[in-house]
Design an enzyme around this catalytic site. Structure first.
Site, PDB file in Angstrom:
ATOM      1  N   ARG A   2      53.255  11.135  -7.417  1.00  0.00           N
ATOM      2  CA  ARG A   2      52.456  10.772  -6.237  1.00  0.00           C
ATOM      3  C   ARG A   2      51.734  11.969  -5.625  1.00  0.00           C
ATOM      4  NH1 ARG A   2      57.038   8.185  -3.574  1.00  0.00           N
ATOM      5  NH2 ARG A   2      56.312   9.434  -1.844  1.00  0.00           N
ATOM      6  N   ASN A   3      51.872  13.151  -6.223  1.00  0.00           N
ATOM      7  CA  ASN A   3      51.137  14.299  -5.713  1.00  0.00           C
ATOM      8  C   ASN A   3      49.658  14.093  -6.034  1.00  0.00           C
ATOM      9  OD1 ASN A   3      49.907  17.053  -5.566  1.00  0.00           O
ATOM     10  ND2 ASN A   3      52.002  17.580  -5.001  1.00  0.00           N
ATOM     11  N   ALA A   4      48.800  14.370  -5.079  1.00  0.00           N
ATOM     12  CA  ALA A   4      47.361  14.101  -5.223  1.00  0.00           C
ATOM     13  C   ALA A   4      46.605  15.207  -5.968  1.00  0.00           C
ATOM     14  CB  ALA A   4      46.742  13.897  -3.842  1.00  0.00           C
TER      15      ALA A   4
END
Length: 170
Positions: A39-41
């Site tokens: 979920r890290n952008a």
């Protein structure tokens, strides 16, 4: 507290921009990949910046950054931390990376972007005073953290801010 060691930099002699995080999170350390949390952008933002949505494997993602003149590293080389949150880093255990050596080996880096406030704060506390001010002509900017813990901004907003900042110096 777990004793943690970060990764070496992603960088080439042609790198012009350095993006600095604080210390990889648990999932990143387990995968031995920068920004390895699903979920890290960070990687979606880089894909949007370079219009390269085909680079799905980690080695291809690193090559995408290298071709674009972007280096990635962390402020911290070693520290003690429970879990992944920067707030849980034991401040007295922090050993920063050797930026004097790094910048000597990568003289084309003119701009440093901090991936969030903690990376900026740590750099200013542990590193900036160790750099020779007569040759430290780099420009420093803080960008919003790409971490999923930074839920105050949507992926769309993070992407817009990051693309605008990086495009201005690419």
């Amino acid at each position: 507290m777990n004793s943690l060691t970060g990764f070496g930099p992603i960088a080439t002699a042609e790198s012009k921009i350095l993006i600095l995080g604080s210390m990889p999170g648990v999932q990143s350390l387990q995968k031995t990949q920068y920004y390895g949390h699903p979920r890290n952008a960070f990687w979606p933002i880089m894909a949007a910046l370079f219009n390269d949505f085909d680079s799905i494997d980690y080695e291809a993602k690193k090559r995408m950054l290298e071709r674009g003149g972007i280096a990635v590293w962390d402020v911290i080389q070693n520290c003690n931390r429970r879990g992944s949150l920067d707030a849980h880093i034991e401040k007295t255990s922090i050993q920063p990376n050797n930026f004097r050596c790094f910048f000597n080996e990568h003289p084309n880096i003119t701009t440093v972007f901090f991936n969030g406030a903690t990376a900026e704060k740590l750099f200013k506390s542990f590193v900036l005073s160790t750099l020779d001010p007569s040759i430290n002509t780099r420009v420093y900017h803080r960008l919003p953290s790409t971490s999923p813990a930074n839920a105050g901004l949507s992926l769309h907003d993070k992407t817009r801010i990051w693309k605008s900042a990086l495009a201005a110096v690419l």
